[in-house]
Scaffold this active site. Structure first.
Site, PDB file in Angstrom:
ATOM      1  N   ASN A  37       0.834  -1.206   0.000  1.00  0.00           N
ATOM      2  CA  ASN A  37       0.000   0.000   0.000  1.00  0.00           C
ATOM      3  C   ASN A  37       0.871   1.259   0.000  1.00  0.00           C
ATOM      4  O   ASN A  37       1.954   1.293   0.606  1.00  0.00           O
ATOM      5  CB  ASN A  37      -1.011   0.009   1.157  1.00  0.00           C
ATOM      6  CG  ASN A  37      -0.414  -0.225   2.522  1.00  0.00           C
ATOM      7  OD1 ASN A  37       0.607  -0.888   2.678  1.00  0.00           O
ATOM      8  ND2 ASN A  37      -1.050   0.330   3.532  1.00  0.00           N
TER       9      ASN A  37
ATOM     10  N   GLU B 174       0.270   5.210   0.717  1.00  0.00           N
ATOM     11  CA  GLU B 174      -0.705   6.195   1.185  1.00  0.00           C
ATOM     12  C   GLU B 174      -0.356   7.606   0.704  1.00  0.00           C
ATOM     13  O   GLU B 174       0.728   7.852   0.153  1.00  0.00           O
ATOM     14  CB  GLU B 174      -0.788   6.142   2.715  1.00  0.00           C
ATOM     15  CG  GLU B 174      -1.279   4.778   3.177  1.00  0.00           C
ATOM     16  CD  GLU B 174      -1.563   4.692   4.661  1.00  0.00           C
ATOM     17  OE1 GLU B 174      -1.094   5.552   5.437  1.00  0.00           O
ATOM     18  OE2 GLU B 174      -2.261   3.731   5.042  1.00  0.00           O
TER      19      GLU B 174
ATOM     20  N   CYS C 117      -3.998   0.557  -2.702  1.00  0.00           N
ATOM     21  CA  CYS C 117      -3.891  -0.684  -1.927  1.00  0.00           C
ATOM     22  C   CYS C 117      -2.798  -1.601  -2.492  1.00  0.00           C
ATOM     23  O   CYS C 117      -2.470  -1.542  -3.681  1.00  0.00           O
ATOM     24  CB  CYS C 117      -5.205  -1.454  -1.969  1.00  0.00           C
ATOM     25  SG  CYS C 117      -6.531  -0.718  -1.019  1.00  0.00           S
TER      26      CYS C 117
ATOM     27  N   GLU D  24      -2.944  -4.791  -3.156  1.00  0.00           N
ATOM     28  CA  GLU D  24      -3.412  -5.715  -4.196  1.00  0.00           C
ATOM     29  C   GLU D  24      -3.398  -5.055  -5.566  1.00  0.00           C
ATOM     30  O   GLU D  24      -2.999  -5.633  -6.573  1.00  0.00           O
ATOM     31  CB  GLU D  24      -4.849  -6.178  -3.905  1.00  0.00           C
ATOM     32  CG  GLU D  24      -5.028  -6.927  -2.608  1.00  0.00           C
ATOM     33  CD  GLU D  24      -5.397  -6.014  -1.434  1.00  0.00           C
ATOM     34  OE1 GLU D  24      -4.761  -4.959  -1.261  1.00  0.00           O
ATOM     35  OE2 GLU D  24      -6.328  -6.375  -0.704  1.00  0.00           O
TER      36      GLU D  24
HETATM   37  N1  THU Z   1      -5.320  -1.524   2.341  1.00  0.00           N
HETATM   38  C1  THU Z   1      -4.755  -2.353   1.399  1.00  0.00           C
HETATM   39  O1  THU Z   1      -3.595  -2.158   1.011  1.00  0.00           O
HETATM   40  N2  THU Z   1      -5.521  -3.356   0.915  1.00  0.00           N
HETATM   41  C2  THU Z   1      -6.803  -3.610   1.274  1.00  0.00           C
HETATM   42  O2  THU Z   1      -7.462  -4.462   0.692  1.00  0.00           O
HETATM   43  C3  THU Z   1      -7.384  -2.887   2.385  1.00  0.00           C
HETATM   44  C4  THU Z   1      -6.670  -1.646   2.808  1.00  0.00           C
HETATM   45  C5  THU Z   1      -4.516  -0.411   2.878  1.00  0.00           C
HETATM   46  C6  THU Z   1      -4.985   0.947   2.438  1.00  0.00           C
HETATM   47  C7  THU Z   1      -4.483   1.829   3.551  1.00  0.00           C
HETATM   48  O3  THU Z   1      -3.171   2.258   3.249  1.00  0.00           O
HETATM   49  C8  THU Z   1      -4.416   0.918   4.776  1.00  0.00           C
HETATM   50  O4  THU Z   1      -4.576  -0.397   4.289  1.00  0.00           O
HETATM   51  C9  THU Z   1      -5.494   1.205   5.798  1.00  0.00           C
HETATM   52  O5  THU Z   1      -6.720   1.263   5.218  1.00  0.00           O
END
Ligand code: THU
Length: 130
Positions: free
Chosen positions: A41, A43, A52, A54
């Site tokens: 991820n 941000e 995200c 994935e």
């Molecule tokens: N996040 C992911 O990387 N994948 C997901 O399927 C759910 C959420 C990340 C996004 C964000 O940086 C952190 O988790 C908290 O939401």
């Protein structure tokens, strides 16, 4: 293969950029030809711009010409399994069939296994006359 995907997802998680949630996520995507792409991820201070793990893995694979996929391991940073968010489920529906496997892991690497059909039944699709 499952163990290798989980290991790669774990090590990809190290590269996560998550200063706001402090929730690092890693992913490792298995393509039909056996190659593996990882993601994490990323941000942003404008929160909705966050990407995200994935989708980072998927877009990276698509960028290298892959369009068919078999499985993905996703690992978060908490004792609960890190289920893919709704946006990721929708995005994966574009490229994965019902048998695609999600290894949904807890921080220690233990995981639950779900097919795409279980993760997102009744996917959106449409036909057009154009
Ligand atoms: N996040 C992911 O990387 N994948 C997901 O399927 C759910 C959420 C990340 C996004 C964000 O940086 C952190 O988790 C908290 O939401």
């Amino acid at each position: 293969m499952k163990t290798e995907l989980i290991k790669k997802a774990m090590s990809a998680r190290e590269n996560a950029y998550a200063p706001y949630s402090r929730f690092k996520v890693g992913a490792a995507l298995l393509c039909e030809d056996g190659s593996i792409f990882t993601g994490f991820n990323i941000e942003n201070k404008s929160y909705p711009a966050t990407m995200c793990a994935e989708r980072t893995a998927l877009y990276s694979a698509i960028g290298q010409g892959h369009k068919k996929f078999k499985a993905i391991a996703v690992i978060g940073s908490s004792p609960e399994p890190c289920y893919p968010c709704g946006i990721c489920r929708q995005v994966f529906s574009e490229f994965c069939d019902g048998e695609f496997i999600f290894y949904i892991c807890s921080e220690d690497g233990s995981c639950v296994e779900k097919t795409f059909d279980e993760i997102l039944p009744y996917t959106f699709s449409f036909t057009t006359n154009n």
